[in-house]
Scaffold this motif. Structure first.
Motif, mmCIF file in Angstrom:
data_model
loop_
_atom_site.group_PDB
_atom_site.id
_atom_site.type_symbol
_atom_site.label_atom_id
_atom_site.label_comp_id
_atom_site.label_asym_id
_atom_site.label_seq_id
_atom_site.Cartn_x
_atom_site.Cartn_y
_atom_site.Cartn_z
ATOM 1 N N UNK A 188 0.866 -1.168 0.000
ATOM 2 C CA UNK A 188 0.000 0.000 0.000
ATOM 3 C C UNK A 188 0.911 1.229 0.000
ATOM 4 N N UNK A 189 0.841 2.054 -1.053
ATOM 5 C CA UNK A 189 1.762 3.200 -1.150
ATOM 6 C C UNK A 189 1.671 4.143 0.055
ATOM 7 N N UNK A 190 0.563 4.092 0.757
ATOM 8 C CA UNK A 190 0.421 4.979 1.906
ATOM 9 C C UNK A 190 1.324 4.550 3.063
ATOM 10 N N UNK A 191 1.836 3.329 2.999
ATOM 11 C CA UNK A 191 2.720 2.853 4.060
ATOM 12 C C UNK A 191 4.182 2.847 3.605
ATOM 13 N N UNK A 192 4.441 3.341 2.412
ATOM 14 C CA UNK A 192 5.793 3.286 1.851
ATOM 15 C C UNK A 192 6.517 4.603 2.157
#
Ligand SMILES: [Fe+3]
Ligand SMILES: [Mg+2]
Ligand SMILES: [Zn+2]
Ligand SMILES: [Zn+2]
Lengths: 329, 803
Positions: A256-260
């Motif tokens: 999930x890009x929000x956690x990257x």
């Protein structure tokens, strides 16, 4: 230290490298400390250890990252960064060519940012007791009069902004490290944000929170802020900038890009009536051209960060205990 | 004079039990009284003739026979009254009376919402009745309960009927023990009760006469007949409705709701309408018509050997349940539905009123905001729904009705815990993550919440905490320990950890599949000390005791503990959560694990499933697997089903609902189960801890070869089902005989697959083993909270504390 002359020779070489590239007058004096007059105002200080694999990646390397990361941590208080200190831990046998590249890159990053490295230290550890090179950097800066930016100041009604696309750094690192070979090369966003911050403060002195969403990404950082401020946050998936190639890579990898992690982006929270002016100021700066308003701070005893999904639902964007582990049955 | 007290335990409060006692006692010529108290109902009687034992016997026989429809008598205890004061009291009674409850001690159980009873239906249909066409007609034997309650004691003031003071006629009914509406808290009529109206999506109220209709419900019915989509406020939530035989309306509903594949539930006026589309047995008819009125999954007419039976299915819009051999159907359960469907000789789609993935709406403002975009018109009313209670879902499998979703009509009815749990302290088990329910333990009973849903959804997560607070209040439970799943990121586990820290309570971690096992034991009344059974727990995934993901587990154990004696081979899930959504990833991972992808591609070059996979970015996925990078190993049975579905190209490229690929595979296999012989083989290996491992490698050889030979997909799907059932049974039989075990428990979401459940069950029964299956709570994660509660209670009772 039991590795004798090898280590000493290496330390000496490093000393020379530093003299060559990081040629600030305070450093070249050769003292074990930097001496300077403190400017008036409140000082901030921050330290960050940098441990990264690979050491060189599209968009940067551990040297530039060590400069940017600490400058950003200082700048997120609203401060103007003044000086950096750097500590190197090298593994015996680390290629000197690589070290030269790293130190040179560090110097370039510091010069470009206008924040010199004024004192440093190097230790060499036995082969197998390090991972190439670790760099710890400390930064100090001074906060302008009247600025009070802190993670506990978000208030219901405040607007949440980000300075650009999410996830670039983490995906760049991962794909380089694992040699994943995506069609489009994804570059780290590593950069120093203090000038962007200065422009933002000039436009809107009353910014409540600033933070760079590094490890754990946007989701984790918003949760930290929500917790510190005792509020909830409501964000919109379709408002969060993510580069198509990063989105595609994340989908393929199941991330999930929000956690990257990001290394050149910030989150800003400000009162609603100042959000547009702040957005304009951010977009006017080269590091903030893709800035966006992504949501609002809301009252919520649960302190949920929740996201309206593209699908129309509302998902809790949680703080994860560890890696992104599937929960679905 | 002789007198005795009669203690009745069970579901005897708030269900018209005291008036029944009153009526029968009078009919039997008894004097005395009846009251509610903390333990249930207490009856005190003395005969008219001294020592008339026959009178009391006759009374009790009739009480059992004429027990009100929503009541359940668990035990009756009789004992003579010796206390002189009590005897003196009774001696004065000339009659039989109902006493008011002592409010302090009452554990007024809130019962489940019940479908409109026949007497009430007759009233709304009778033009001469004062409740003719009144949509909120109810009585002691029917109507809303859990959906309208705000607190205890259960009386009108603490329900959403508080806003509607009773008119004199209703109040008279309420006060008269001889009336069907004696103490019916939601009692109402057109004079004093809630009202229904129709409005458009913009909020404008529509005048029914402008539509040539006698009232709002008739107007709504007309709009449905014209192909419109309506949002209908019901008992525990909203439905979105349209004509199920109108392909355009159904397609439009799916588009707006963004629910592209999951089957839609239907509601039909009566059993005859349902019989036009589905096969309905006598048992099915009773389930459909009972007070719970669940959605029942029924075989479609013509789904299996239609030509043979000469059955002709009636036309239904193809989008209602694409590719399914079953339909989910229910009967009207509120007067609104009865009135709405009165003229319909065909079913309506009645799907939950929400955008896909969200919980359904319960209040008018929310409905206007969220459903205004999905529906053309809204049929609303002014009785607030205080608690969302979804439609329950039932399927008859292996000879019994089994709950797949436990909500309206069932929750919050307590389930008695098995012998040995009587002394269990008050507990709270917080449940799983998806299809969540929580479970309270009190007085040897388990009280499960209604199905709450997916806790990743923010609305559901808020509702979870609100509903939890309500249940703790309604049932007066102060937990002394908390039970949670081991998964670090389940929201229910987070809430449990926070509560335990806040209240200083012990937190008991229960492994996911152990909870499935304990749930099955409790569901079947397996006594606390009855010893271990062999559990076969198959599902999508759950967090294992070793920190890896499990999902194909053979656990030898009881409530207290378990040993993982066997499991499916662990295979990578490349891309973690994406592997749950994209079945092809599992096909690749399984082939990679069964000899290596390169070998398969070389051997079956050009074969369709191999070609399809070859077009995917397998190199990157291969790296994920090789490096263990977001490719967790899992012994999941769900992922094996996904992989097989992907090989056959059924079930979708990207899944839109849980179990989609497995359900497609089951539907495909259903027609060919008796055409295949032994099914595909599995191998057995020994795992690192000495446990047995069921390895699907040989299955893949046989399956891919069959595809290459042009074998029909339904036979391949069937051979997979048969092969899996055979492998599971054979392994279980070896384990049971080795361990001297004679009972097998089956649970986990995969056992909602009827073909698998029935063939495995059959082979155990042939072998003389006792088989325990879930019945009262779902085999899916909706049943996990009961298992957590039972396992935690066992540990506390045995003095084994902590996680
Ligand atoms: Fe499960
Ligand atoms: Mg830092
Ligand atoms: Zn009734
Ligand atoms: Zn009335």
């Amino acid at each position: 230290m039991s590795h004798g002359s090898g280590g000493r020779a290496m330390a000496q070489l490093i000393g020379e490298l530093f003299q060559r590239y990081l040629d600030h007058e305070l450093l070249t004096l050769g003292n074990d400390q930097a001496l300077f007059m403190p400017p008036p105002g409140r000082m901030v200080m921050s330290i960050d250890g940098h441990v990264i694999s690979p050491l060189f990646f599209p968009g940067g390397d551990i040297g530039s990252l060590a400069v940017h990361g600490t400058i950003n941590d200082v700048a997120m208080s609203g401060a103007r960064p003044l000086y950096l200190a750097a500590g190197f831990i090298l593994e015996e046998g680390f290629p000197l060519g690589d070290l030269a590249r790293i130190v040179e890159s560090m110097a370039q990053a510091a010069n470009a940012a206008g924040v010199p490295v004024v004192t440093g230290d190097t230790k060499v550890v036995e082969r197998g007791k390090g991972d190439g090179v670790f760099i710890t950097t400390t930064g100090i800066g001074v906060v302008p009069e009247g600025i009070l930016i802190s993670g506990d100041r978000a208030e219901p009604g405040d607007v949440i902004l980000v300075s650009g696309s999410m996830g670039d750094h983490g995906v760049a690192i991962l794909s380089k490290r694992e040699n994943l070979g995506f069609e489009t090369e994804i570059r780290s966003d590593s950069s120093a944000l203090h000038e962007l911050v200065a422009a933002m403060i000039a436009a809107v002195p009353d910014i409540h929170c600033l933070r760079d969403p590094t490890r754990g990404g946007l989701a984790t950082t918003l949760n930290e802020l929500a917790h510190q401020s005792g509020v909830g946050m409501q964000i919109r998936e379709d408002a969060i900038p993510v580069r198509p190639e990063v989105a595609a890579a994340c989908e393929l990898l199941g991330l999930d890009p929000l956690y990257v992690a990001n290394e050149g982006k910030l989150i800003a929270i400000c009162p609603p009536d100042k959000a547009e002016r702040l957005l304009d100021a951010m977009r006017a700066h080269p590091l903030g051209t893709e800035s966006a308003i992504i949501g609002e701070v809301v009252e919520d005893p649960h302190r949920f960060v929740q996201m309206e999904t593209d699908f129309g639902g509302s998902r809790i964007v949680d703080w994860l205990a560890g890696e992104q582990l599937p929960r679905i049955c | 004079m002789t007198a005795e007290s009669i203690r009745v335990r069970g579901l005897v409060q708030g269900v018209g039990f005291r008036p029944t006692v009153w009526r029968l006692a009078r009919a039997c010529g008894l004097r005395g009284d009846v009251r509610n108290d903390g333990e249930g109902v207490l009856i005190r009687v003395c005969g008219n003739i001294a020592g008339d034992d026959a009178g009391v016997n006759g009374f009790l026989t009739r009480l059992r026979e004429e027990c009100p429809p929503l009541a359940r008598i668990d035990t009756i205890e009789r004992c003579p009254i010796a206390d002189p004061q009590a005897l003196a009291d009774l001696a004065h009674r000339q009659d039989f009376v109902i006493l008011e409850s002592a409010a302090t001690a009452v554990h007024t159980g809130i019962v489940a919402d019940a479908a409109t009873c026949a007497a009430c239906v007759a009233e709304i249909r009778d033009p001469a009745d004062r409740r003719h066409r009144y949509p909120f007609t109810n009585c002691t034997h029917c109507g809303p309960r859990l959906s309208i309650v705000a607190g205890i004691p259960y009386d009108r003031a603490r329900t959403s009927m508080a806003a509607f003071p009773m008119c004199p006629d209703c109040a008279a009914e309420y006060k008269d023990p001889a009336d069907r509406r004696f103490h019916a808290q939601p009692n109402a009529c057109p004079v004093c009760g809630p009202k229904v109206w129709l409005q458009d999506a913009a909020g404008c109220v529509l005048d029914p006469t402008a539509l040539d209709a006698e009232d709002a419900i008739a107007a709504a019915s007309r709009l449905l007949a014209e192909g419109r989509i309506l949002a209908i406020k019901g008992i525990g939530g909203f439905h979105l409705a349209c004509d199920a035989t109108d392909p355009d309306a159904v397609a439009e509903l799916r588009r707006r709701k963004r629910r592209y594949a999951k089957p839609l539930a239907l509601m039909a006026r009566d059993l005859d309408v349902i019989r036009g589309y589905c096969r309905v047995t006598g048992r099915d008819a009773a389930l459909l018509s009972g007070p719970a009125a669940p959605i029942l999954l029924l075989d479609r007419v013509g789904s299996r050997g239609a030509e043979r039976d000469g059955e002709r299915p009636r036309p239904l819009a193809p989008d209602v349940a694409p590719g399914q051999t079953t339909l989910g159907v229910m009967l009207p359960y509120s007067p609104i539905h009865h009135l709405l469907l009165a003229d319909w000789d065909r079913p309506l789609v009645m799907t939950s009123g929400n955008l896909s993935e969200e919980p359904q709406c319960i209040d008018n403002a929310d409905a206007l905001g969220r459903l205004g975009q999905l529906a053309d018109h809204l049929l609303l009313h002014d009785r607030a729904i205080l608690n969302r209670v979804d439609d329950s879902v039932v399927r008859v499998m292996a000879g019994e009705a089994r709950l797949l979703r436990r909500a309206r009509g069932f929750a919050p009815t307590p389930l008695p815990l098995p012998p040995g749990f009587e002394a269990a302290p008050p507990l709270l088990a917080l449940g799983g993550e998806l299809k969540n329910t929580f479970c309270l333990v009190r007085d040897g009973q388990a009280i499960l919440s209604q199905h709450l849903g997916d806790l990743e959804d923010a609305k559901t997560a808020r509702e979870y905490e609100r509903t939890l607070a309500l249940y703790l209040d309604l049932f007066q439970v102060v937990p002394e320990a908390l039970a949670v799943d081991l998964h670090p990121d389940y929201r229910s586990s987070l809430i449990g950890r926070d509560r335990a820290a806040r209240d200083g309570l012990p937190l008991i971690g229960v492994q996911h599949h152990h909870a499935h096992l304990a749930s099955t034991l409790a569901d079947n009344g397996w006594p606390l000390d009855a010893g271990p059974v062999l559990g076969i727990l198959l599902d999508g995934l759950g967090y294992g005791s070793d920190g890896t993901l499990w999902g194909g587990e053979f656990l030898l154990g009881d409530y207290l503990d378990f040993e993982r004696v066997a499991h499916l081979k662990a295979v990578a899930m490349p891309g973690g959560i994406r592997a749950i959504l994209e079945p092809w990833r599992n096909l690749y991972a399984h082939l990679e694990s069964a000899g290596g992808w390169d070998a398969w591609r070389a051997r079956f070059a050009g074969l369709e499933p191999i070609e399809r996979l070859d077009g995917k970015p397998l190199e990157i996925l291969g790296t994920l697997i090789a490096r263990g990078l977001n490719a967790p190993l899992s012994s999941s049975t769900g992922r094996l089903f996904d992989a097989v579905a992907a090989a056959l190209g059924v079930g979708g490229e990207v899944l839109t609902y849980e179990g989609q690929a497995a359900i497609a595979l089951e539907s495909l296999a259903a027609v060919a189960m008796d055409r295949v012989g032994e099914g595909y083989p599995f191998a057995r290996l020994t795992g690192p801890a000495g446990e047995l491992v069921l390895d699907p490698t040989p299955l893949w050889g046989a399956l891919i070869t069959d595809i290459s030979r042009g074998c029909p997909p339904e036979e391949i799907a069937a051979a997979f089902h048969v092969g899996l059932a055979t492998a599971l049974s054979a392994l279980a039989l070896d384990l049971t005989s080795r361990c001297g075990i004679s009972t097998v428990a089956l649970s986990g979401g995969v056992f909602q697959n009827r073909l698998l459940l029935e063939s495995v069950t059959r082979s155990f029964e042939v072998a003389g083993l006792r088989v325990l299956l879930q019945r009262q709570v779902p085999a899916n994660d909706g049943g996990v909270s009961l298992g957590q509660a039972a396992a935690a209670a066992a540990r506390v009772l045995r003095g084994i504390s902590g996680a």
